[in-house]
Motif scaffolding. Structure first.
Motif, PDB file in Angstrom:
ATOM      1  N   ASP A 151       0.814  -1.222   0.000  1.00  0.00           N
ATOM      2  CA  ASP A 151       0.000   0.000   0.000  1.00  0.00           C
ATOM      3  C   ASP A 151       0.845   1.269   0.000  1.00  0.00           C
ATOM      4  OD1 ASP A 151      -2.215  -1.613   0.053  1.00  0.00           O
ATOM      5  OD2 ASP A 151      -2.749  -1.211   2.145  1.00  0.00           O
ATOM      6  N   GLY A 152       2.152   1.113   0.223  1.00  0.00           N
ATOM      7  CA  GLY A 152       2.997   2.303   0.345  1.00  0.00           C
ATOM      8  C   GLY A 152       2.542   3.184   1.496  1.00  0.00           C
ATOM      9  N   LYS A 153       2.236   2.551   2.615  1.00  0.00           N
ATOM     10  CA  LYS A 153       1.645   3.254   3.763  1.00  0.00           C
ATOM     11  C   LYS A 153       2.455   4.465   4.193  1.00  0.00           C
ATOM     12  CE  LYS A 153       0.237   2.443   8.581  1.00  0.00           C
ATOM     13  NZ  LYS A 153       0.102   1.406   9.644  1.00  0.00           N
ATOM     14  N   HIS A 154       3.773   4.345   4.145  1.00  0.00           N
ATOM     15  CA  HIS A 154       4.631   5.421   4.656  1.00  0.00           C
ATOM     16  C   HIS A 154       5.337   6.207   3.538  1.00  0.00           C
ATOM     17  CE1 HIS A 154       3.931   3.898   8.667  1.00  0.00           C
ATOM     18  NE2 HIS A 154       4.386   2.718   8.328  1.00  0.00           N
ATOM     19  N   ASN A 155       4.873   6.060   2.303  1.00  0.00           N
ATOM     20  CA  ASN A 155       5.525   6.743   1.186  1.00  0.00           C
ATOM     21  C   ASN A 155       5.589   8.263   1.387  1.00  0.00           C
ATOM     22  OD1 ASN A 155       6.044   4.400  -0.203  1.00  0.00           O
ATOM     23  ND2 ASN A 155       4.525   4.727  -1.804  1.00  0.00           N
ATOM     24  N   ALA A 156       4.488   8.856   1.788  1.00  0.00           N
ATOM     25  CA  ALA A 156       4.448  10.306   1.973  1.00  0.00           C
ATOM     26  C   ALA A 156       5.383  10.724   3.105  1.00  0.00           C
ATOM     27  CB  ALA A 156       3.022  10.779   2.245  1.00  0.00           C
ATOM     28  N   TRP A 157       5.513   9.883   4.104  1.00  0.00           N
ATOM     29  CA  TRP A 157       6.448  10.154   5.213  1.00  0.00           C
ATOM     30  C   TRP A 157       7.882  10.128   4.707  1.00  0.00           C
ATOM     31  CZ3 TRP A 157      10.163   6.823   7.335  1.00  0.00           C
ATOM     32  CH2 TRP A 157      10.744   7.246   8.531  1.00  0.00           C
ATOM     33  N   VAL A 158       8.190   9.181   3.826  1.00  0.00           N
ATOM     34  CA  VAL A 158       9.537   9.100   3.243  1.00  0.00           C
ATOM     35  C   VAL A 158       9.826  10.356   2.433  1.00  0.00           C
ATOM     36  CG1 VAL A 158      11.036   7.847   1.657  1.00  0.00           C
ATOM     37  CG2 VAL A 158       9.536   6.570   3.189  1.00  0.00           C
ATOM     38  N   VAL A 159       8.858  10.801   1.652  1.00  0.00           N
ATOM     39  CA  VAL A 159       9.017  12.027   0.865  1.00  0.00           C
ATOM     40  C   VAL A 159       9.291  13.219   1.786  1.00  0.00           C
ATOM     41  CG1 VAL A 159       7.829  13.690  -0.629  1.00  0.00           C
ATOM     42  CG2 VAL A 159       7.629  11.241  -1.076  1.00  0.00           C
ATOM     43  N   LYS A 160       8.567  13.293   2.875  1.00  0.00           N
ATOM     44  CA  LYS A 160       8.759  14.395   3.832  1.00  0.00           C
ATOM     45  C   LYS A 160      10.157  14.325   4.449  1.00  0.00           C
ATOM     46  CE  LYS A 160       6.328  16.822   7.545  1.00  0.00           C
ATOM     47  NZ  LYS A 160       6.005  17.977   6.693  1.00  0.00           N
ATOM     48  N   SER A 161      10.622  13.128   4.734  1.00  0.00           N
ATOM     49  CA  SER A 161      11.962  12.953   5.289  1.00  0.00           C
ATOM     50  C   SER A 161      13.011  13.417   4.287  1.00  0.00           C
ATOM     51  CB  SER A 161      12.199  11.483   5.660  1.00  0.00           C
ATOM     52  OG  SER A 161      13.500  11.285   6.194  1.00  0.00           O
ATOM     53  N   ASN A 162      12.817  13.076   3.028  1.00  0.00           N
ATOM     54  CA  ASN A 162      13.766  13.491   1.997  1.00  0.00           C
ATOM     55  C   ASN A 162      13.757  15.008   1.817  1.00  0.00           C
ATOM     56  OD1 ASN A 162      15.638  12.495  -0.186  1.00  0.00           O
ATOM     57  ND2 ASN A 162      14.244  13.711  -1.441  1.00  0.00           N
ATOM     58  N   GLU A 163      12.608  15.624   1.943  1.00  0.00           N
ATOM     59  CA  GLU A 163      12.516  17.085   1.849  1.00  0.00           C
ATOM     60  C   GLU A 163      13.285  17.739   2.997  1.00  0.00           C
ATOM     61  OE1 GLU A 163       8.319  17.635   1.806  1.00  0.00           O
ATOM     62  OE2 GLU A 163       8.138  17.385  -0.381  1.00  0.00           O
ATOM     63  N   ALA A 164      13.234  17.129   4.185  1.00  0.00           N
ATOM     64  CA  ALA A 164      13.981  17.649   5.329  1.00  0.00           C
ATOM     65  C   ALA A 164      15.487  17.535   5.080  1.00  0.00           C
ATOM     66  CB  ALA A 164      13.590  16.895   6.596  1.00  0.00           C
ATOM     67  N   PHE A 165      15.894  16.439   4.444  1.00  0.00           N
ATOM     68  CA  PHE A 165      17.303  16.234   4.089  1.00  0.00           C
ATOM     69  C   PHE A 165      17.776  17.322   3.128  1.00  0.00           C
ATOM     70  CE2 PHE A 165      20.272  14.326   0.970  1.00  0.00           C
ATOM     71  CZ  PHE A 165      21.340  14.017   1.810  1.00  0.00           C
ATOM     72  N   GLN A 166      16.969  17.616   2.120  1.00  0.00           N
ATOM     73  CA  GLN A 166      17.317  18.638   1.143  1.00  0.00           C
ATOM     74  C   GLN A 166      17.347  20.024   1.780  1.00  0.00           C
ATOM     75  OE1 GLN A 166      14.249  17.818  -1.765  1.00  0.00           O
ATOM     76  NE2 GLN A 166      15.620  16.565  -3.005  1.00  0.00           N
ATOM     77  N   ALA A 167      16.399  20.289   2.669  1.00  0.00           N
ATOM     78  CA  ALA A 167      16.330  21.597   3.323  1.00  0.00           C
ATOM     79  C   ALA A 167      17.552  21.820   4.219  1.00  0.00           C
ATOM     80  CB  ALA A 167      15.047  21.708   4.142  1.00  0.00           C
ATOM     81  N   ALA A 168      18.081  20.739   4.783  1.00  0.00           N
ATOM     82  CA  ALA A 168      19.251  20.847   5.659  1.00  0.00           C
ATOM     83  C   ALA A 168      20.542  21.063   4.869  1.00  0.00           C
ATOM     84  CB  ALA A 168      19.376  19.596   6.524  1.00  0.00           C
ATOM     85  N   LYS A 169      20.457  20.871   3.539  1.00  0.00           N
ATOM     86  CA  LYS A 169      21.594  21.091   2.630  1.00  0.00           C
ATOM     87  C   LYS A 169      22.814  20.237   2.985  1.00  0.00           C
ATOM     88  CE  LYS A 169      20.152  25.817   1.519  1.00  0.00           C
ATOM     89  NZ  LYS A 169      19.490  25.392   0.273  1.00  0.00           N
ATOM     90  N   PHE A 170      22.556  18.994   3.354  1.00  0.00           N
ATOM     91  CA  PHE A 170      23.651  18.057   3.571  1.00  0.00           C
ATOM     92  C   PHE A 170      24.275  17.704   2.229  1.00  0.00           C
ATOM     93  CE2 PHE A 170      20.983  16.856   7.375  1.00  0.00           C
ATOM     94  CZ  PHE A 170      21.853  17.395   8.312  1.00  0.00           C
ATOM     95  N   GLY A 171      25.575  17.362   2.253  1.00  0.00           N
ATOM     96  CA  GLY A 171      26.289  17.133   1.003  1.00  0.00           C
ATOM     97  C   GLY A 171      26.007  15.811   0.336  1.00  0.00           C
ATOM     98  N   GLY A 172      25.577  14.805   1.068  1.00  0.00           N
ATOM     99  CA  GLY A 172      25.346  13.500   0.470  1.00  0.00           C
ATOM    100  C   GLY A 172      25.034  12.479   1.535  1.00  0.00           C
ATOM    101  N   THR A 173      24.917  11.231   1.124  1.00  0.00           N
ATOM    102  CA  THR A 173      24.660  10.146   2.069  1.00  0.00           C
ATOM    103  C   THR A 173      25.849   9.193   2.077  1.00  0.00           C
ATOM    104  OG1 THR A 173      23.467   8.936   0.327  1.00  0.00           O
ATOM    105  CG2 THR A 173      22.147  10.232   1.896  1.00  0.00           C
TER     106      THR A 173
END
Length: 258
Positions: free
Chosen positions: A205-227
């Motif tokens: 069902d992709g139950k947490h897909n939107a949560w993953v997207v939100k987490s990735n947006e937080a990563f981008q907003a923090a301007k980290f260089g990579g993983t």
């Protein structure tokens, strides 16, 4: 001493020296992989930034139209962190990771025994943040789907075990194997008690897909260089080229003495 014996001893010494050099070279390559693999992810990100922009929005499944559903027990701002370890641990390690990222796998391979030891002893608490950097760089949905499945495992109280299984079975960076929910469910069979109807439904069902997207947006907003981005009590330790599992353990031990 006969010429034959001298030649034999010289050959043996040369063989030992060659073996020693081979071992040292292998160790240097191992450390370079552990410390420097993130550079590959960073360079990859820089190289494809135009592609990312061009492809923005092309993956219709990249964002869920449903509500943001955090996994059970998620903590921190917007409930984006999956915690492992005791809440009262004196040291906190924050890890931003992507299950498709080879540098993340290199970090896990080198540091996992130490992280398990420190969390099990109550000295360290880890906050995992799941992102989709490789999906953005190379296309596909394996980063997101694997992160959703890991969040589903968190719902079942099996996050750490499944997290480790995903890295142990990580495909090549360019192979979007984790986009297959069937594969993610198959891998759940390696974690005792995880592959249940509830887990399967959560994954499909992709139950947490939107949560993953939100987490990735937080990563981008923090301007980290990579993983991976790895912070010990807020300090980026993955950028420290002298960092080793032993050094990390000592830092955590020191924090627990204070």
């Amino acid at each position: 001493m006969s010429e034959k014996n001298r030649d034999g001893k010289r050959t043996a010494r040369e063989r030992i020296a060659a073996d020693r050099e081979k071992h040292q070279s292998a160790e240097k390559r191992r450390r370079a992989l552990i410390v420097g693999a993130s550079v590959v992810c960073v360079l990859g990100l820089a190289a494809v930034i135009g592609v990312v922009a061009a492809n923005a929005g092309k993956d219709k499944n990249s964002k869920s139209s449903g509500p943001v559903v955090a996994p059970s027990g998620a903590q921190g701002k917007d409930s984006l962190a999956i915690p492992v370890g005791k809440d009262d641990a004196k040291a906190t390690l924050t890890i931003w990771e992507d299950f498709r990222c080879p540098a993340c796998q290199a970090f896990e391979t080198a540091y996992r025994p130490t992280l398990h030891e420190l969390t099990d002893s109550g000295k360290l608490r880890i906050e995992y943040h799941l992102v989709t950097l490789i999906d953005g760089n190379l296309g596909g949905s394996g980063s997101r789907n694997a992160a959703n499945a890991a969040a589903c495992a968190q719902d079942a109280g099996k996050f750490r075990d499944y997290h480790d299984v995903l890295y142990e079975n990580q495909p090549k960076e360019t192979d979007d194997t984790f986009s297959s929910n069937d594969k993610l469910i198959e891998l759940a069979g390696k974690v005792q008690g995880l592959n249940t109807p509830a887990f399967q439904k959560c994954v499909k069902d992709g139950k947490h897909n939107a949560w993953v997207v939100k987490s990735n947006e937080a990563f981008q907003a923090a301007k980290f260089g990579g993983t991976p981005t790895v912070l010990l009590d807020g300090k980026n330790i993955y950028q420290d080229q002298t960092m080793t599992p032993a050094k990390l353990k000592q830092l955590v031990e020191d924090a627990n003495k204070g």
